[in-house]
Each structure stands twice: as C-alpha cells, then as structure tokens.
Write a protein that holds these residues in place. Structure first.
Motif, PDB file in Angstrom:
ATOM      1  N   ILE A  82      -5.238  70.475 -53.040  1.00 22.88           N
ATOM      2  CA  ILE A  82      -6.150  69.756 -52.652  1.00 22.88           C
ATOM      3  C   ILE A  82      -6.204  69.400 -51.294  1.00 22.88           C
ATOM      4  N   GLU A  83      -5.421  68.654 -51.868  1.00 20.06           N
ATOM      5  CA  GLU A  83      -5.392  66.756 -51.467  1.00 20.06           C
ATOM      6  C   GLU A  83      -4.343  67.863 -49.735  1.00 20.06           C
ATOM      7  N   ASN A  84      -2.875  68.441 -49.967  1.00 15.13           N
ATOM      8  CA  ASN A  84      -2.711  68.485 -48.746  1.00 15.13           C
ATOM      9  C   ASN A  84      -3.178  69.999 -48.004  1.00 15.13           C
ATOM     10  N   VAL A  85      -3.638  70.644 -48.135  1.00 14.63           N
ATOM     11  CA  VAL A  85      -4.645  71.661 -47.615  1.00 14.63           C
ATOM     12  C   VAL A  85      -5.522  71.407 -47.114  1.00 14.63           C
ATOM     13  N   THR A  86      -6.993  69.936 -47.350  1.00 17.03           N
ATOM     14  CA  THR A  86      -7.643  69.504 -46.712  1.00 17.03           C
ATOM     15  C   THR A  86      -8.316  68.319 -45.765  1.00 17.03           C
ATOM     16  N   LYS A  87      -6.224  67.544 -46.198  1.00 12.90           N
ATOM     17  CA  LYS A  87      -5.573  66.737 -45.454  1.00 12.90           C
ATOM     18  C   LYS A  87      -6.613  65.611 -45.561  1.00 12.90           C
ATOM     19  N   THR A  88      -6.553  64.996 -46.717  1.00 11.75           N
ATOM     20  CA  THR A  88      -7.104  64.175 -47.657  1.00 11.75           C
ATOM     21  C   THR A  88      -7.054  63.249 -48.315  1.00 11.75           C
ATOM     22  N   ARG A  89      -7.681  61.849 -48.807  1.00  7.43           N
ATOM     23  CA  ARG A  89      -6.740  61.481 -50.231  1.00  7.43           C
ATOM     24  C   ARG A  89      -7.891  61.753 -51.139  1.00  7.43           C
ATOM     25  N   MET A 113     -14.549  69.997 -47.363  1.00 12.34           N
ATOM     26  CA  MET A 113     -14.431  71.130 -47.847  1.00 12.34           C
ATOM     27  C   MET A 113     -13.448  70.474 -49.576  1.00 12.34           C
ATOM     28  N   ALA A 114     -13.275  69.400 -49.402  1.00  8.50           N
ATOM     29  CA  ALA A 114     -12.442  69.072 -50.658  1.00  8.50           C
ATOM     30  C   ALA A 114     -13.735  68.483 -51.537  1.00  8.50           C
ATOM     31  N   ARG A 115     -14.576  67.787 -51.162  1.00  7.27           N
ATOM     32  CA  ARG A 115     -15.671  68.255 -52.331  1.00  7.27           C
ATOM     33  C   ARG A 115     -16.203  69.322 -52.993  1.00  7.27           C
ATOM     34  N   ARG A 163      -8.135  77.336 -48.588  1.00  7.37           N
ATOM     35  CA  ARG A 163      -7.481  78.418 -47.620  1.00  7.37           C
ATOM     36  C   ARG A 163      -7.363  78.577 -46.636  1.00  7.37           C
ATOM     37  N   VAL A 164      -9.207  80.162 -46.995  1.00  5.76           N
ATOM     38  CA  VAL A 164      -9.718  80.279 -46.349  1.00  5.76           C
ATOM     39  C   VAL A 164     -10.450  79.626 -45.005  1.00  5.76           C
ATOM     40  N   VAL A 165     -11.608  78.897 -46.201  1.00  9.10           N
ATOM     41  CA  VAL A 165     -12.020  77.769 -44.973  1.00  9.10           C
ATOM     42  C   VAL A 165     -11.211  76.826 -44.090  1.00  9.10           C
ATOM     43  N   ALA A 166      -9.889  76.116 -44.450  1.00  9.48           N
ATOM     44  CA  ALA A 166      -8.563  75.382 -43.608  1.00  9.48           C
ATOM     45  C   ALA A 166      -8.440  76.470 -42.718  1.00  9.48           C
ATOM     46  N   SER A 167      -7.755  77.399 -42.582  1.00  5.41           N
ATOM     47  CA  SER A 167      -7.149  78.203 -41.452  1.00  5.41           C
ATOM     48  C   SER A 167      -8.656  79.027 -40.482  1.00  5.41           C
ATOM     49  N   ARG A 168      -9.901  78.751 -40.804  1.00  2.65           N
ATOM     50  CA  ARG A 168     -11.219  79.080 -40.467  1.00  2.65           C
ATOM     51  C   ARG A 168     -11.560  77.621 -39.225  1.00  2.65           C
ATOM     52  N   THR A 169     -11.156  76.626 -39.924  1.00  2.00           N
ATOM     53  CA  THR A 169     -11.656  75.183 -39.560  1.00  2.00           C
ATOM     54  C   THR A 169     -10.222  74.765 -38.099  1.00  2.00           C
TER      55      THR A 169
END
Length: 248
Positions: free
Chosen positions: A190-197, A216-218, A238-244
């Motif tokens: 989740i951290e790597n896909v959404t670029k969060t910690r 996205m992470a929440r 992954r779908v949401v991250a690709s759209r953004t």
C-alpha cells in the motif's frame, strides 16, 4: 302631477352627492405613505456616488507581522523517549539551522518545546517544525518525517481501526493483521503504490503523504478492515493509482 313632483327631489339629491364626491379628497393610507418614503430613501441611496477610493495602509515590517514569540509543545510518550534521545541530533539540526527556531526537551514536563526567535523569517516554519516532531513521535522515521519540512503539500492523518468498524477481541486482532500482512507485505505494498508512509501503533493508523495519496491509502485500509481480501484491495489501488498518474 304627483309623479313629477316626486322625481325632482331625487334628481337634486343625486346632483348634490356628485358635487360632494368631487369636493372630497382621497386620504392616502399610512402604509402607502410609508412605502413611498422607503422607495424615495432607496432612490436617494442609489443616486449617491459610491466611494471609489480604496483604503490605503502603509506597508508593515516583518517584525510587526510576526508579533510576539510563539511556542508549541509536543508531548512525548514513554515508549518514544529512547528513539528521541538517539535521533535528537537529526531532529535538532533541521529545526535550528533550516527553520531558524529554538528547540529543547523539557525533562520535567516530558515535552518537546519549539519557539520562534528574532532569526525566524518564515511565519509557517513553526507549524512545519511541530508537524515534523509530531510525525516522529507517532512512529515515523526521521527521514520520512523530514519531508514535512522540505515539501508544502504533505499532511499527516490519524484514525482508529474501531472508527471504521466496532471490532473487539480476536476480530480486532485479525483486522490489524490484515492491514499489516505477512511480514508487513500488505502495508509495504500500500505504501509503495500510493506513495505514502503508514505506521500501525496498536489500534491507531497514521498516514503521511499528499492529500490524494492519503485518500487512496485510507480507502484501501478501510476495505481491509471491513474484510476485503488483500488481492482485491491491491487491484483497486493499482486502478486508482494508474488513473491519477494519467491525469498528471
């Protein structure tokens, strides 16, 4: 003869009533007069020229804009004393050198105190330093928390697992286990896909990142708490991250 005499007085009475009607003046009601006054006043207000001059204020100096020195306090729990002591130099250096603030750890109250001084140039530097120290106290690495000072678009959000769904006992433990995954795999993904910690502390979840990435992470963590399988959550992220990514 009698009929002619009877008609003449009626005709005279009609003529007199007509003359009286002409002589009477119609009295206007108070309501109509009040409305007319209000209308006249409104017309007068609209006719008056609007003041075109804008108020001009002299430029204010930076010292007056800052005002008196401000101080913020961040409480440190007992389990973070040792990490704070070990990483104190890493925390102390950016606050003092980059943000020109004063910082100390009060041993009596167990608080980290941050204060502005004469060398402080940016007004928002006190808020940045407070967020930086608070992120470290919540459990983030110093390198990750340091991004709050370097970047302006980063935020910190915290929520409880029981806020999403009221769980107890083993159900709560399983929900926390689904968020972490085997060996922390789910959390890292989740951290790597959404670029969060993300930090899991007991039933608390702390997320560090930009507004869109935190959202996205929440959403992914909430789906895991509600019982969705991790594979389905991965696909949705992954779908949401690709759209953004396509938008930008």
């Amino acid at each position: 003869m009698d009929s002619g005499k009877d008609t003449t007085p009626d005709a005279g009475a009609a003529i007199e009533s007509k003359n009286d009607a002409d002589t009477f003046t119609k009295v206007k009601s108070k309501k109509t007069q009040k409305r007319k006054r209000e209308k006249d006043a409104a017309d007068m207000d609209t006719e008056e020229p609007v003041a075109s001059k804008r108020p001009q204020f002299p430029p204010i100096s930076g010292d007056k804009l800052k005002g008196p020195d401000e101080m913020r306090k961040i409480a440190v729990p007992a389990n973070r004393y040792t990490p704070l002591k070990e990483n104190w130099l890493k925390i102390f250096t950016p606050i003092v050198e980059n943000l020109q603030l004063q910082v100390r750890f009060n041993l009596k109250t167990r608080n980290v105190e941050i204060k502005t001084c004469k060398e402080t140039q940016d007004i928002g530097s006190l808020t940045k330093a407070t967020d930086f120290v608070r992120a470290f106290i919540l459990g983030f690495q110093v390198e990750d928390a340091l991004a709050l000072i370097r970047l302006d678009e980063l935020f910190l959000e915290s929520f409880d697992v029981t806020d999403v769904k009221p769980l107890k006992g083993d159900h709560l433990s399983r929900a926390i286990g689904r968020i972490a995954g085997k060996g922390g795999k789910t959390k890292f993904t989740i951290e790597n896909v959404t670029k969060t910690r993300i930090v899991l502390a007991d039933t608390k979840v702390h997320i560090l990142g930009s507004f869109q990435n935190i959202k996205m992470a929440r959403t992914a963590i909430c789906n895991l708490i509600l019982g969705s399988p991790p594979s389905k959550v991965y696909g949705n992220i992954r779908v949401v991250a690709s759209r953004t990514a396509e938008r930008f």
